[in-house]
Scaffold this active site. Structure first.
Site, short mmCIF file in Angstrom:
data_model
loop_
_atom_site.label_atom_id
_atom_site.label_comp_id
_atom_site.label_asym_id
_atom_site.label_seq_id
_atom_site.Cartn_x
_atom_site.Cartn_y
_atom_site.Cartn_z
N SER A 186 0.84 -1.20 0.00
CA SER A 186 0.00 0.00 0.00
C SER A 186 0.87 1.24 0.00
O SER A 186 2.10 1.16 0.08
CB SER A 186 -0.92 0.02 1.24
OG SER A 186 -0.15 0.10 2.42
N TYR B 270 9.33 7.11 16.78
CA TYR B 270 9.42 7.14 15.31
C TYR B 270 10.55 8.06 14.87
O TYR B 270 11.37 7.69 14.01
CB TYR B 270 8.08 7.63 14.76
CG TYR B 270 7.99 7.70 13.25
CD1 TYR B 270 8.05 6.56 12.47
CD2 TYR B 270 7.81 8.93 12.61
CE1 TYR B 270 7.95 6.62 11.09
CE2 TYR B 270 7.70 9.00 11.23
CZ TYR B 270 7.78 7.85 10.47
OH TYR B 270 7.68 7.93 9.10
N LYS C 122 13.96 7.04 12.80
CA LYS C 122 14.26 7.66 11.51
C LYS C 122 15.54 8.49 11.56
O LYS C 122 16.28 8.56 10.57
CB LYS C 122 13.07 8.51 11.06
CG LYS C 122 11.82 7.71 10.73
CD LYS C 122 12.06 6.70 9.62
CE LYS C 122 10.77 6.05 9.14
NZ LYS C 122 10.99 5.10 8.03
#
Length: 264
Positions: free
Chosen positions: A16, A153, A157
């Site tokens: 997706s 997160y 990252k």
């Protein structure tokens, strides 16, 4: 330059969003594709939508429980050695530090940092032997800006950005290229699938995500960066401006960021 035609590309998180858009664009360019994600039915849907499904293989993979060497062997059994790896799979977060369990932090690091490192580490020896290869790391603007409610997160990252920069410096003489990608807000299910502090799915689309760029435009920018051997590429709207503000006016950026953060 890294040409897509007749190149074997392995894309994770391909069921997706950005991963799907990358697969469809690469298929149009004549690439051979290996698509990975957990949901095999969705991977098959993407495969069927590609320009030439006979040049697309589906490799279901759970990046929270896998062996890098075994995964690479299965991927390369499809169409031969992998020329381009796109580390796109990941999960975001929507929870404050004080509300987030250590289990959630570990899940974020495993999927968003350790999994791409493991796949990269498993593929690089073959690329070095062949003196060519390209690793694409899909990071985030949150890998350049410490975004509120994304402590885990952002940490993952940021780590991915540092790993990519260091690996690029080590391996360029061996013909292995790295492109770090920093998308801002992209219209995908990222905020719906993001984890809350207790591990539950967030379940809603952020208004910033809803107003972001399309996954197709993001994919176009990424493949353009790969084909022109750009080391870094950033895309988005106002969030890209904030990254520049942080770089050139860090105190002003900090002032604005703190006051844009909702109270507990």
């Amino acid at each position: 330059m890294t040409q897509l035609r007749d190149t074997t590309i392995w894309i994770t998180g391909a069921s997706s969003g950005i991963g799907e858009a990358l697969a469809l664009k690469a298929a149009e360019s004549g690439a051979k594709l290996v698509l990975s994600a957990r949901r095999e039915a969705e991977l098959q849907r993407v495969r069927t939508a590609c320009a030439d499904p006979s040049k697309v293989a589906v490799l279901p993979l759970d990046l929270l429980a896998f062996d890098g060497g075994d995964a690479v062997a299965k991927a390369e059994a499809c169409f031969g050695p992998i020329d381009v790896l796109v580390n796109n799979a990941g999960i975001s977060q929507r929870s404050r530090l004080v509300d987030t369990s250590m289990e959630v932090y570990r899940q974020l690091m495993e999927l968003d940092f350790f999994a791409p490192v493991a796949l990269t580490r498993a593929l690089v020896p073959g690329m070095r032997t062949r003196k060519r290869g390209h690793i694409v790391m899909i990071s985030s603007i949150a890998g350049r800006i410490g975004a509120p409610q994304r402590t885990g997160y952002s940490a993952a990252k940021f780590a991915l950005a540092g790993f990519t920069e260091a690996a690029r410096a080590e391996l360029w003489r061996d013909g292995v290229r790295f492109t770090a990608v920093y998308p801002g807000y992209v219209r995908t299910q990222i905020s719906v699938n993001a984890v809350k502090g207790d591990g539950r799915a967030n379940g809603v689309t952020d208004h910033n995500i809803a107003g972001g760029i399309s996954a197709e435009d993001c994919a176009d920018d990424i493949w353009d960066a790969v084909e022109t051997n750009q080391e870094e590429v950033m895309m988005g709207g106002k969030e890209v401006f904030y990254e520049r503000l942080k770089r050139y006016a860090p105190q002003l950026f900090s002032f604005a960021l703190k006051r844009s953060t909702p109270k507990a």
